[in-house]
Design an enzyme around this catalytic site. Structure first.
Site, PDB file in Angstrom:
ATOM      1  N   GLU A 280     -54.807  -1.230 -26.479  1.00  0.00           N
ATOM      2  CA  GLU A 280     -55.008  -2.605 -25.990  1.00  0.00           C
ATOM      3  C   GLU A 280     -54.698  -3.560 -27.118  1.00  0.00           C
ATOM      4  O   GLU A 280     -55.079  -3.321 -28.263  1.00  0.00           O
ATOM      5  CB  GLU A 280     -56.491  -2.878 -25.650  1.00  0.00           C
ATOM      6  CG  GLU A 280     -57.040  -2.236 -24.432  1.00  0.00           C
ATOM      7  CD  GLU A 280     -58.520  -2.635 -24.250  1.00  0.00           C
ATOM      8  OE1 GLU A 280     -58.888  -3.800 -24.488  1.00  0.00           O
ATOM      9  OE2 GLU A 280     -59.301  -1.752 -23.873  1.00  0.00           O
ATOM     10  N   GLU A 334     -58.285 -11.610 -14.781  1.00  0.00           N
ATOM     11  CA  GLU A 334     -59.358 -10.986 -13.989  1.00  0.00           C
ATOM     12  C   GLU A 334     -60.500 -11.981 -13.818  1.00  0.00           C
ATOM     13  O   GLU A 334     -61.221 -12.266 -14.769  1.00  0.00           O
ATOM     14  CB  GLU A 334     -59.819  -9.692 -14.686  1.00  0.00           C
ATOM     15  CG  GLU A 334     -58.719  -8.640 -14.725  1.00  0.00           C
ATOM     16  CD  GLU A 334     -59.063  -7.481 -15.646  1.00  0.00           C
ATOM     17  OE1 GLU A 334     -59.946  -6.689 -15.292  1.00  0.00           O
ATOM     18  OE2 GLU A 334     -58.448  -7.369 -16.725  1.00  0.00           O
ATOM     19  N   LYS A 337     -64.385 -11.285 -14.867  1.00  0.00           N
ATOM     20  CA  LYS A 337     -64.815 -10.828 -16.197  1.00  0.00           C
ATOM     21  C   LYS A 337     -65.867 -11.789 -16.737  1.00  0.00           C
ATOM     22  O   LYS A 337     -65.686 -13.009 -16.710  1.00  0.00           O
ATOM     23  CB  LYS A 337     -63.625 -10.776 -17.160  1.00  0.00           C
ATOM     24  CG  LYS A 337     -62.756  -9.562 -16.936  1.00  0.00           C
ATOM     25  CD  LYS A 337     -62.043  -9.149 -18.196  1.00  0.00           C
ATOM     26  CE  LYS A 337     -62.931  -8.264 -19.040  1.00  0.00           C
ATOM     27  NZ  LYS A 337     -62.211  -7.690 -20.186  1.00  0.00           N
ATOM     28  N   GLU A 343     -61.838 -14.788 -21.661  1.00  0.00           N
ATOM     29  CA  GLU A 343     -61.893 -13.413 -21.139  1.00  0.00           C
ATOM     30  C   GLU A 343     -61.211 -13.288 -19.782  1.00  0.00           C
ATOM     31  O   GLU A 343     -60.711 -12.234 -19.426  1.00  0.00           O
ATOM     32  CB  GLU A 343     -63.355 -12.956 -21.006  1.00  0.00           C
ATOM     33  CG  GLU A 343     -64.024 -12.640 -22.333  1.00  0.00           C
ATOM     34  CD  GLU A 343     -63.451 -11.397 -22.986  1.00  0.00           C
ATOM     35  OE1 GLU A 343     -63.070 -10.467 -22.262  1.00  0.00           O
ATOM     36  OE2 GLU A 343     -63.368 -11.375 -24.226  1.00  0.00           O
TER      37      GLU A 343
END
Ligand code: NAG
Ligand code: NAG
Length: 462
Positions: A280, A334, A337, A343
């Site tokens: 990642e 997303e 999150k 984030e």
């Protein structure tokens, strides 16, 4: 190379083949060919959201519309694994941390739980879906759970044995680590693993990786390590660098420095030959109002340079000529999150498949114009200091990855042998390769864009 492939299959005879090659080589701008042919990049397919399209649509989108050729899952969701069957996209799937203890085996034979895991999560899908790696847990060391950590390497061995017993010899086994595994990392040459884990966990784990030819997977996040002073260093922009006195290397990028710190820690234990993969890394495109270093332009700078770096053959100062299998975080924004706004904005794409920004991963897009009116070049400002010019050359030709051979002795652009001329060549080579964003010619306000071609004689600017 979708366009070239289509052209070649549409034509049959050898003459037409030659013609097609001629057309491809002469009419398509060179940069778009190399970009399309060379890119290999993975993404993390996280699904902490309530608005994402179904997995089959996601797989079809990645296959048909993008150059993304690897996907990493945070679990072993059967619908997601099945969706990638026949796509040519390879998959990293993950054993949840909670399953690790049961998978471990005391002997060299697989535990019954490991064999069962392979039978239910791999065998039904493989090889239709090209599962290329099984990650045993995620950032297990960061949990500080002693029982879990103690079972990690035995679980990796057991799962590997279970895969072998099932005949799945191509599937690799690893486990991703946060950089919290290092106790020291700056400058890179002093990188070392946390005491207590180094001999007990990392030596046997690296021995496993060496024996099985599998990569040590790390999750470096310069995003979580920058300050106002080191923002350019984190974002692959021109900066004064971090000098490593032990090696004499000036690191001009934090991601590269972090990889070398991991390598130094591995080498200290005698495992410098083991490959490193990046599980990642990424940069958010939006954050709190006014948050320094978080914008679409910043995300583009990080991810575009990252993709270029890991696809180049430059490697890093300590690992020259290596490529790094890399998974950008993340495929989607997303929306569920938790935590700060950023984030929820790490994605390359929105839930409706629109790109949050373009880092050159889309297929079939019109290549940037190669000539005519809109063309621009980047050159050094005439009043830039000699030190700034040299720093720009070092950056562009170093971690910037620009081809600077023409300004070396004997090259077509070596003369005039002046800092201004050499810097202009290097800065332009960097600007053109980086995607021709205005900020790619900033160089700490020492670069300027011009519509006048600076080429002269045999010295051709790109
Ligand atoms: C599976 O993926 C790996 C890694 O990307 C690749 O090397 C291999 O050729 C792929 N196998 C098939 C059958 O496509
Ligand atoms: C590294 O960069 C710093 C700051 O620009 C400079 O002072 C130093 O001389 C450089 N060292 C090397 C070896 O390039």
């Amino acid at each position: 190379m979708a366009a070239a492939g289509g052209l070649l299959t549409a034509l049959a005879s050898p003459t037409k083949l030659l013609l097609a090659l001629f057309l491809v080589l002469h009419l398509v701008p060179f940069s778009s060919i190399t970009a399309a042919a060379a890119i290999s990049i993975g993404v993390n397919y996280g699904a902490y959201a309530n608005n994402l399209p179904p997995p089959a649509q996601v797989a079809a989108f990645l296959k048909d519309r993008t150059f993304i050729d690897r996907v990493k899952l945070f679990d072993a969701n059967p619908d997601m694994i099945r969706a990638f069957a026949g796509t040519g996209i390879s998959l990293m799937i993950t054993v949840p941390n909670g399953d690790i203890a049961s998978l471990a085996s005391r002997s060299s034979a697989p535990s019954p739980a490991a064999s069962a895991w392979v039978a239910s999560h791999v065998a039904p899908f493989y090889p239709a879906t090209n599962i290329s790696l099984v990650a045993v847990g995620n950032e297990v060391l960061a949990t500080a759970d002693r029982n879990l950590i103690a079972h990690l390497v035995p679980a990796m061995r057991s799962l590997y044995a279970a895969l072998s017993a099932a005949g799945f010899h191509q599937i690799r086994v690893s486990t991703p680590h946060s950089l919290g595994i290092l106790s020291t990392s700056e400058p890179p040459s002093i990188g070392r693993f946390r005491r207590g884990y180094d001999r007990a966990i990392f030596a046997p784990m690296l021995d496993f990786h060496r024996r099985t030819r599998t990569p040590f997977v790390v999750n470096p996040y310069p995003y979580f390590g920058y300050t106002a002073r080191t923002l350019n260093y984190a974002l692959f922009r021109p900066n004064s660098g971090v000098f490593d006195p032990a090696t004499g290397v000036n690191y001009t990028n934090m991601f590269v420095a972090q990889l070398d710190a991991v390598h130094a820690a591995m080498r200290r234990l005698g495992y410098g030959d083991v490959e490193i993969a990046v599980g990642e890394t990424g940069w958010p495109s939006a954050g709190e109002p006014g948050q320094l270093g978080v914008s679409v332009e910043d995300a583009i700078s990080y991810n575009m340079n990252l993709i270029r770096l890991v696809n180049s053959v430059n490697g890093t100062p300590m690992m020259p000529d290596r490529r790094f299998e890399t998974y950008v975080f993340a495929l989607f924004n997303e929306n569920l999150k938790p935590g700060p706004t950023a984030e929820r904005h790490f994605g390359l794409f929105n839930a409706d498949f629109s790109a949050v920004y373009d880092v050159g991963l889309m297929r079939g897009q019109a290549p940037a114009p190669a000539g005519g009116s809109g063309r621009r070049w980047c050159v050094a400002k005439a009043d830039a200091s000699a030190a700034a010019l040299q720093a720009n050359i070092d950056y562009a030709c170093g971690s910037g990855g620009a081809n600077c051979r023409p300004i070396q002795d004997g090259g077509a652009c070596f003369y005039p042998n002046t800092p201004l001329s050499h810097a202009s060549y290097a800065m332009n080579a960097y600007y053109q390769a980086a995607g021709r964003h205005d900020f790619d010619c900033d160089f700490g306000h020492t670069g300027v864009l011009t519509s006048t071609d600076p080429s002269r004689g045999n010295c051709k600017y790109q």
